[in-house]
Design an enzyme around this catalytic site. Structure first.
Site, mmCIF file in Angstrom:
data_model
loop_
_atom_site.group_PDB
_atom_site.id
_atom_site.type_symbol
_atom_site.label_atom_id
_atom_site.label_comp_id
_atom_site.label_asym_id
_atom_site.label_seq_id
_atom_site.Cartn_x
_atom_site.Cartn_y
_atom_site.Cartn_z
ATOM 1 N N ASP A 80 37.837 41.178 -4.596
ATOM 2 C CA ASP A 80 36.373 41.132 -4.481
ATOM 3 C C ASP A 80 35.804 42.526 -4.245
ATOM 4 O OD1 ASP A 80 33.630 40.044 -3.530
ATOM 5 O OD2 ASP A 80 34.715 38.228 -4.070
ATOM 6 N N ASP A 81 34.605 42.551 -3.775
ATOM 7 C CA ASP A 81 33.829 43.766 -3.510
ATOM 8 C C ASP A 81 34.602 44.764 -2.632
ATOM 9 O OD1 ASP A 81 31.740 45.472 -3.210
ATOM 10 O OD2 ASP A 81 30.417 44.057 -2.174
ATOM 11 N N TRP A 83 31.307 38.173 -11.816
ATOM 12 C CA TRP A 83 30.126 39.002 -12.142
ATOM 13 C C TRP A 83 29.013 38.635 -11.172
ATOM 14 C CZ3 TRP A 83 29.164 41.707 -17.139
ATOM 15 C CH2 TRP A 83 27.846 42.162 -17.264
ATOM 16 N N ASP A 84 28.745 39.538 -10.247
ATOM 17 C CA ASP A 84 27.798 39.224 -9.179
ATOM 18 C C ASP A 84 26.421 39.817 -9.466
ATOM 19 O OD1 ASP A 84 27.032 38.129 -6.748
ATOM 20 O OD2 ASP A 84 28.813 38.847 -5.710
ATOM 21 N N ASP A 89 27.127 30.811 -1.250
ATOM 22 C CA ASP A 89 27.982 31.548 -0.313
ATOM 23 C C ASP A 89 28.312 30.682 0.890
ATOM 24 O OD1 ASP A 89 28.277 33.833 -1.749
ATOM 25 O OD2 ASP A 89 26.746 34.979 -0.685
#
Ligand code: GLA
Length: 717
Positions: free
Chosen positions: A343-344, A458-459, A528
């Protein structure tokens, strides 16, 4: 008969639609849409509803309301289209010119050409019918044939007309971490609007899906209703207008707010597609129609497989290094995950991405965290027998980034006002082809450098505020529309080169989920909020329009007092994944999860590709029961969740649906926690489909403890 009231019969209307000279009939297995051309050459909707058994009866229908209402002449209600011509004249009349139908076994197209007798503008109404699925997809093309630019202030995808005693609107609204709450209310006279002005991640507060039941509320199994969804990843708008004669018009399309569109000579404006079904048997049937259509025709790889993944976001956030990630591959492998999703937090050097304040836009590996780069991680993952996926948020930029320093002209912001941040970031000006190239190249460079990357998340973590496009200059009112079109342009390029790469559409949760995006994305991140109790409602809401294989559902450590079994059972109702510290599992939890992934892989075809039956709604009772049935009716999976039950709650038997009455089925409780036994007295017994659908099962024998759950497999013998 009340049922036939959806017939839009010859209302005496302000404009004069005389007896039709021609009819255009659109039929699916159970429904019909009848359009009539009047003597004045206007096209009206004469009927939408249950198909007639005698085709000759259609000829008896006449008149109706104009199918694509214009503004500036005799219409006094919300128009589908409003065009201001170069000479300032704000009127438009649409007369029938021709139509063309093309029929195949299941999919038929009909295009109707309309023209203004005075101005050289042409409108084409497009319809595609999907026979077996009872789905109609419709959109409009506005062709500019005039010598100078015209301005459009309304440009709907479609307008549908109804005449009934009552209209009950079901809408889904929410906010971050509490998406898609379902509300049903009676429409009263006037206009009810559901829309988004957020620019990006436009589904946060309102979703672009709705149902309208006619002549009273519908249940899951009874009632007539229309269920619609707009394929547009930008600002959308629905208006539901009940007029003085209790007629309803449903207008759907791009939100025209702040979006006057200047159409150049020769240019064509193509609206988004509006997809709808008309169910004669309640909301459940509407969902099954939409899901089947989605899998067969709409979603990228809708009939394909999906991977069980382990994500590291909730386990590590942005603090990790190469060694920790490689350990996490082992953890994924341990539970049987197919893919590890990084992730990020993996990028940025001058401005490392150690939190959400810096680094967005600088898509180079952070050399401190990942000295050997993504390529090394992909190889390590491959060596351990797990695939590797990665998080991107390519439409955004942090002011603390090299991208911001190098390309201030690539950013949406007002030139003469302070910047306004959302999650410390700004939106890139995707209308600029250079920015499109940049966003495309973020994916392309990654994939070229590390072809083993097998998944992308793809955020898109903010909406638009203070939005001004340096590229569009004086055409600022095109921004919301061009942004969304530009996103599709980028996705088309990505898909041309990487047609099948699974990509999750994420938007800080459920800010993006629509059928145009799902042409390019294989699944979406609904929220989320992964607290399993909350997720029951959230996934329930999405299930009305989207099939389970598109609804990512991860087992996490969120959710107080919830057992791992409860959290897993809830995630299994969608597309199962994990976002949890596997190494903090007890040996029993590890054993349970490993078995759960195996079980899920065995039954996931039924969940992803079967028909959904929502048996008991968590909005009605302190439990939720949902089942999926394979198309051949040989296999079903039933999920039973006790939500907030109290000691004295008595939960009645639940009748199953969708089975073959004549078949014999064995009931088996599955996904039990190690060393626990099923408390289901009917476990492992055989029943006829008829019995299960009429008498049903006591799914919660004994006291229904809150936040407990059961999964049952129902297999034809
Ligand atoms: C969003 C997503 C999360 C996670 C974070 C990372 O909030 O919804 O799943 O990827 O961004 O910053």
């Amino acid at each position: 008969m009340k049922k036939l009231l959806s017939l839009s019969l010859a209302l005496i209307f302000t404009f004069n639609l005389c007896a039709q000279t021609r009819q255009i009939l659109l039929e699916t297995k159970n429904i019909a849409l009848v359009l009539s051309v009047g003597n004045n050459q206007r096209v009206a909707q004469s009927y939408l509803g249950k198909k007639f058994s005698a085709a000759a009866d259609y000829a008896k229908l006449s008149g109706g309301r104009e199918v694509y209402l214009t503004a500036g002449m005799e219409n006094q209600f919300e128009p589908a289209i409003r065009m201001i011509h170069a000479d300032g004249n704000p009127s438009l009349e649409l007369r029938y010119v021709s139509h063309q139908s093309n029929k195949t076994d299941n999919v038929s197209t009909t295009d109707i050409v309309l023209k203004d007798p005075v101005y050289a503008s042409e409108i084409i109404l497009h319809y595609i019918t999907y026979f077996n699925e009872d789905i109609i997809k419709t959109w409009t093309e506005i062709k500019q044939g005039e010598k100078k630019p015209v301005m459009l202030t309304e440009y709907a995808s479609s307008m549908l007309h109804f005449t009934a005693d009552e209209y009950w609107l079901t809408q889904f609204h929410g906010d971050w971490a509490r998406e898609v709450n379902m509300v049903e209310e009676k429409l009263t006279n006037g206009i009810k609007t559901i829309e988004s002005k957020l620019g990006t991640r436009t589904n946060f507060y309102q979703t672009q899906t709705f149902m309208v039941s006619l002549n009273g509320r519908s249940t899951e199994t009874e009632g007539e209703l229309v269920a619609g969804s707009l394929g547009w990843t930008g600002n959308f708008q629905y208006t539901f207008e009940v007029d003085q004669r209790n007629g309803l018009r449903i207008r759907s399309g791009i939100n025209p707010f702040a979006s006057e569109y200047y159409l150049q000579p020769g240019e064509t404006f193509k609206t988004p597609e509006f997809i709808f079904t008309y169910s004669l048997n309640g909301k459940g049937q509407a969902s099954r129609n939409l899901h089947r259509w989605a899998r067969n025709y709409a979603i990228l790889d809708g009939k394909g497989q999906r991977m069980v993944l382990l994500n590291n976001w909730e386990a590590t956030h942005t603090s990790f290094n190469e060694k920790r990630l490689v350990e996490l591959f082992d953890e994924g492998k341990k539970i049987g995950a197919d893919l590890f999703l990084l992730d990020d937090g993996w990028f940025g050097n001058k401005f490392p991405r150690n939190d959400d304040k810096a680094g967005l836009g600088d898509w180079q590996e952070d050399t401190t965290k990942l000295p050997n780069g993504i390529g090394y991680l992909v190889k390590q993952a491959e060596a351990k027998g797990i695939k590797f996926g990665i998080w991107l948020e390519p439409e955004m930029v942090n002011p603390k980034s090299e991208l911001y320093e190098q390309h201030p002209e690539w950013i949406l912001k007002l030139p003469n006002r302070a910047e306004d941040y959302g999650r410390n970031q700004l939106v890139l000006d995707l209308t600029n082809p250079e920015v499109q190239d940049f966003v495309y190249s973020v994916v392309d460079h990654l994939m070229t450098k590390s072809p083993g990357v097998a998944f992308i998340k793809w955020d898109c973590n903010r909406s638009m505020t203070n939005a001004y496009s340096p590229y569009l200059k004086e055409k600022q009112s095109h921004l919301f529309i061009e942004y969304t079109r530009s996103l599709y342009k980028v996705m088309q390029r990505i898909r041309a080169k990487y047609p099948k790469l699974p990509i999750m559409l994420c938007s800080g949760g459920g800010g993006r989920a629509d059928y145009e995006a799902l042409k390019y994305f294989t699944e979406f991140w609904p929220s989320d909020n992964t607290d399993a109790l909350e997720r029951i409602y959230i996934q329930w809401g999405y299930s009305y329009f989207f099939p389970a294989l598109t609804i990512s559902a991860h087992v996490t450590s969120m959710g107080k007092n919830q057992s791992l079994k409860f959290r897993t059972d809830v995630a299994m109702m969608g597309k199962l994944g994990y976002d949890i510290r596997v190494n903090s599992f007890t040996p029993q939890e590890l054993q349970f999860s490993t078995e759960a992934v195996k079980t899920y892989k065995r039954i996931s075809d039924v969940i992803w590709k079967g028909d959904i039956y929502r048996l008991i709604s968590p909005y009605d009772e302190p439990r939720a029961v949902v089942m999926y049935v394979s198309e051949d009716k040989n296999k079903a999976v039933v999920f039973n969740y006790n939500t907030t039950t109290r000691r004295k709650d008595i939960l009645s038997k639940v009748a199953l649906q969708g089975l073959d009455a004549k078949k014999n089925y064995r009931l088996k409780e599955i996904n039990l926690f190690p060393e626990t036994k099923s408390g289901q007295p009917d476990n492992d017994k055989i029943f006829t489909g008829e019995y299960l659908m009429n008498i049903g099962l006591n799914l919660t024998p004994g006291r229904a403890l809150p936040l407990t759950s059961n999964v049952y497999e129902v297999s034809a013998e």
